[in-house]
Design an enzyme around this catalytic site. Structure first.
Site, PDB file in Angstrom:
ATOM      1  N   SER A  71       0.832  -1.211   0.000  1.00 12.32           N
ATOM      2  CA  SER A  71       0.000   0.000   0.000  1.00 12.32           C
ATOM      3  C   SER A  71       0.866   1.261   0.000  1.00 12.32           C
ATOM      4  CB  SER A  71      -0.894   0.024   1.243  1.00 12.32           C
ATOM      5  OG  SER A  71      -1.373   1.329   1.444  1.00 12.32           O
TER       6      SER A  71
ATOM      7  N   HIS B 191      -0.704  -1.048  -4.507  1.00 13.43           N
ATOM      8  CA  HIS B 191      -2.019  -0.660  -3.966  1.00 13.43           C
ATOM      9  C   HIS B 191      -2.070   0.850  -3.721  1.00 13.43           C
ATOM     10  CE1 HIS B 191      -5.753  -1.842  -1.867  1.00 13.43           C
ATOM     11  NE2 HIS B 191      -5.443  -0.960  -0.948  1.00 13.43           N
TER      12      HIS B 191
ATOM     13  N   ASP C 156      -4.125   3.759  -2.285  1.00 16.41           N
ATOM     14  CA  ASP C 156      -5.251   4.040  -1.374  1.00 16.41           C
ATOM     15  C   ASP C 156      -5.743   5.466  -1.566  1.00 16.41           C
ATOM     16  OD1 ASP C 156      -3.894   1.943   1.139  1.00 16.41           O
ATOM     17  OD2 ASP C 156      -5.833   1.743   0.140  1.00 16.41           O
TER      18      ASP C 156
ATOM     19  N   MET D  90      -8.243   8.384  -0.895  1.00 20.59           N
ATOM     20  CA  MET D  90      -9.179   8.776   0.164  1.00 20.59           C
ATOM     21  C   MET D  90      -9.614  10.219  -0.045  1.00 20.59           C
ATOM     22  SD  MET D  90      -7.178   7.196   3.432  1.00 20.59           S
ATOM     23  CE  MET D  90      -6.612   5.497   3.412  1.00 20.59           C
TER      24      MET D  90
ATOM     25  N   HIS E  65      -7.619   1.365  -4.950  1.00 16.55           N
ATOM     26  CA  HIS E  65      -8.674   1.194  -3.947  1.00 16.55           C
ATOM     27  C   HIS E  65      -9.273   2.571  -3.669  1.00 16.55           C
ATOM     28  CE1 HIS E  65      -9.538   0.087   0.553  1.00 16.55           C
ATOM     29  NE2 HIS E  65     -10.642   0.208  -0.165  1.00 16.55           N
TER      30      HIS E  65
ATOM     31  N   MET F 181     -11.540   4.814  -1.791  1.00 20.47           N
ATOM     32  CA  MET F 181     -12.366   5.003  -0.587  1.00 20.47           C
ATOM     33  C   MET F 181     -12.968   6.397  -0.689  1.00 20.47           C
ATOM     34  SD  MET F 181      -9.636   3.296   1.986  1.00 20.47           S
ATOM     35  CE  MET F 181      -8.309   3.522   0.776  1.00 20.47           C
TER      36      MET F 181
ATOM     37  N   MET G 128     -12.058  -5.632   3.941  1.00 16.40           N
ATOM     38  CA  MET G 128     -11.327  -4.726   4.829  1.00 16.40           C
ATOM     39  C   MET G 128     -11.198  -5.365   6.206  1.00 16.40           C
ATOM     40  SD  MET G 128     -10.441  -2.251   2.974  1.00 16.40           S
ATOM     41  CE  MET G 128      -9.672  -1.292   4.285  1.00 16.40           C
TER      42      MET G 128
ATOM     43  N   GLY H 270      -9.316   4.118   6.122  1.00 15.74           N
ATOM     44  CA  GLY H 270      -8.963   5.517   6.378  1.00 15.74           C
ATOM     45  C   GLY H 270      -7.527   5.702   6.809  1.00 15.74           C
ATOM     46  N   PHE H 271      -6.923   4.682   7.414  1.00 16.11           N
ATOM     47  CA  PHE H 271      -5.568   4.869   7.925  1.00 16.11           C
ATOM     48  C   PHE H 271      -4.747   3.585   7.837  1.00 16.11           C
ATOM     49  CE2 PHE H 271      -6.352   9.056   9.558  1.00 16.11           C
ATOM     50  CZ  PHE H 271      -7.727   9.052   9.799  1.00 16.11           C
ATOM     51  N   GLY H 272      -3.445   3.750   7.638  1.00 19.89           N
ATOM     52  CA  GLY H 272      -2.550   2.595   7.722  1.00 19.89           C
ATOM     53  C   GLY H 272      -2.170   2.389   9.186  1.00 19.89           C
ATOM     54  N   GLY H 273      -1.502   1.282   9.461  1.00 22.90           N
ATOM     55  CA  GLY H 273      -0.959   1.042  10.793  1.00 22.90           C
ATOM     56  C   GLY H 273      -1.961   0.631  11.859  1.00 22.90           C
TER      57      GLY H 273
ATOM     58  N   ASP I 248      -7.174  -6.422   3.292  1.00 20.96           N
ATOM     59  CA  ASP I 248      -6.539  -5.107   3.379  1.00 20.96           C
ATOM     60  C   ASP I 248      -6.663  -4.503   4.782  1.00 20.96           C
ATOM     61  OD1 ASP I 248      -7.103  -2.020   1.489  1.00 20.96           O
ATOM     62  OD2 ASP I 248      -5.543  -2.637   2.874  1.00 20.96           O
ATOM     63  N   GLY I 249      -5.488  -4.427   5.465  1.00 19.48           N
ATOM     64  CA  GLY I 249      -5.494  -3.739   6.760  1.00 19.48           C
ATOM     65  C   GLY I 249      -4.908  -4.594   7.865  1.00 19.48           C
ATOM     66  N   GLY I 250      -3.780  -4.126   8.425  1.00 14.84           N
ATOM     67  CA  GLY I 250      -3.172  -4.841   9.549  1.00 14.84           C
ATOM     68  C   GLY I 250      -2.543  -6.163   9.163  1.00 14.84           C
TER      69      GLY I 250
ATOM     70  N   GLY J 255       0.943  -2.330   4.241  1.00  9.73           N
ATOM     71  CA  GLY J 255       1.594  -1.019   4.207  1.00  9.73           C
ATOM     72  C   GLY J 255       2.686  -0.978   5.269  1.00  9.73           C
TER      73      GLY J 255
HETATM   74  C1  DX5 Z   1      -6.745   1.593   4.897  1.00 11.74           C
HETATM   75  C2  DX5 Z   1      -6.141   1.197   3.556  1.00 11.74           C
HETATM   76  C3  DX5 Z   1      -5.123   0.079   3.719  1.00 11.74           C
HETATM   77  C4  DX5 Z   1      -3.939   0.474   4.601  1.00 11.74           C
HETATM   78  C5  DX5 Z   1      -3.047  -0.713   4.834  1.00 11.74           C
HETATM   79  O1  DX5 Z   1      -7.867   2.407   4.657  1.00 11.74           O
HETATM   80  O2  DX5 Z   1      -7.130   0.754   2.667  1.00 11.74           O
HETATM   81  O3  DX5 Z   1      -4.648  -0.299   2.423  1.00 11.74           O
HETATM   82  O4  DX5 Z   1      -3.196   1.493   3.963  1.00 11.74           O
HETATM   83  O5  DX5 Z   1      -2.041  -0.299   5.731  1.00 11.74           O
HETATM   84  P1  DX5 Z   1      -1.531  -1.305   6.864  1.00 11.74           P
HETATM   85  O6  DX5 Z   1      -1.007  -2.505   6.120  1.00 11.74           O
HETATM   86  O7  DX5 Z   1      -0.452  -0.550   7.576  1.00 11.74           O
HETATM   87  O8  DX5 Z   1      -2.723  -1.615   7.715  1.00 11.74           O
HETATM   88 ZN    ZN Z   2      -6.488  -0.149   0.718  1.00 11.19          ZN
END
Ligand code: DX5
Ligand code: ZN
Length: 219
Positions: free
Chosen positions: A9, A34, A36, A38, A67, A69, A140, A145-148, A178-180, A200
């Site tokens: 990502s 990927h 993202d 937003m 992706h 969003m 999801m 909305g956020f990475g990490g 996607d996510g975590g 990510g």
């Molecule tokens: C969240 C994004 C994800 C996110 C993944 O809204 O769609 O793609 O960036 O980041 P990590 O892998 O750090 O959760």
């Molecule tokens: Zn994503």
């Protein structure tokens, strides 16, 4: 076991050295990239949009996995195809149920692959009727909305249900998560039938990128 695709990502990338980041990702075995997108309206964050995709889409050989969003995907999705997307995944929650098919068809008409994504609180049953019309279903495992963020185990049961349905009806729809995603959560997702892992924070900013990608691929 199925071949696992890793889709890093860009949200976690260092944009001050983005070409180096892309080169390293590609060299390290990433096959998808990927994006993202937003809009600060559908999700409470703003990332990047059409100019960024346009400027990066052809600076590497990975599949541009976009992706979105965002609200109003019907209007914007074709613009992301024109900007270089190879796959556009929109959110089920961003449109009325009666409009989902229209967005899918609009993307397909542009000869682009299409994905449909569901947030953690949206049930799998909502998108089962569209599975045979899409190339990718994006589950999801965090609130978009956020990475990490931390992986939400609720995603595992959804992946497993989708895998059963896809296999039962011999569909070719890929399951992307996607996510975590990290070594441990990625393995759990693959065990219940995921094909594509988005990551990510697990991939960016670490020394051993290719071994991390290989770990997610299970090799
Ligand atoms: C969240 C994004 C994800 C996110 C993944 O809204 O769609 O793609 O960036 O980041 P990590 O892998 O750090 O959760
Ligand atoms: Zn994503």
């Amino acid at each position: 076991m199925n071949k696992i695709i890793v889709s890093p990502s860009l949200l976690s990338a260092d944009f001050s050295k983005i070409q180096q980041e892309l080169d390293l990702l590609e060299k390290s075995g990433a096959e998808w990239l990927h994006f993202d997108v937003m809009d600060g309206h559908f999700v409470p964050n703003i990332s990047f949009g059409l100019p960024v995709l346009k400027s990066l889409a052809h600076k590497h050989h990975m599949l541009n996995d976009v992706h979105i969003m965002i609200s109003n995907p019907l209007f914007y999705a074709p613009k992301f195809v024109d900007a270089g997307a190879n796959l556009v995944t929109f959110h089920y929650e961003a449109v009325k149920n009666s409009e989902v098919l229209k967005v899918i068809e609009t993307i397909k008409e542009k000869k682009c692959k299409v994905g449909l994504s569901i947030k953690p609180k949206t049930s799998v049953e909502k998108i089962i009727p569209f599975l045979d019309k899409i190339d990718v279903v994006l589950v999801m495992s965090v609130e978009p909305g956020f990475g990490g963020q931390a992986f939400m185990d609720i995603a595992l049961e959804k992946i497993s249900k989708l895998r059963k349905y896809i296999d039962q009806y011999h569909l070719s729809t890929l399951i992307e998560v996607d996510g975590g995603i990290n070594q441990e959560t990625g393995k759990k997702c693959v065990e219940v039938g995921a094909n594509v892992l988005v990551a990510g924070s697990y991939l960016f900013g670490h020394e051993n990128l290719s071994s991390r990608i290989n770990i997610l691929k299970g090799i």
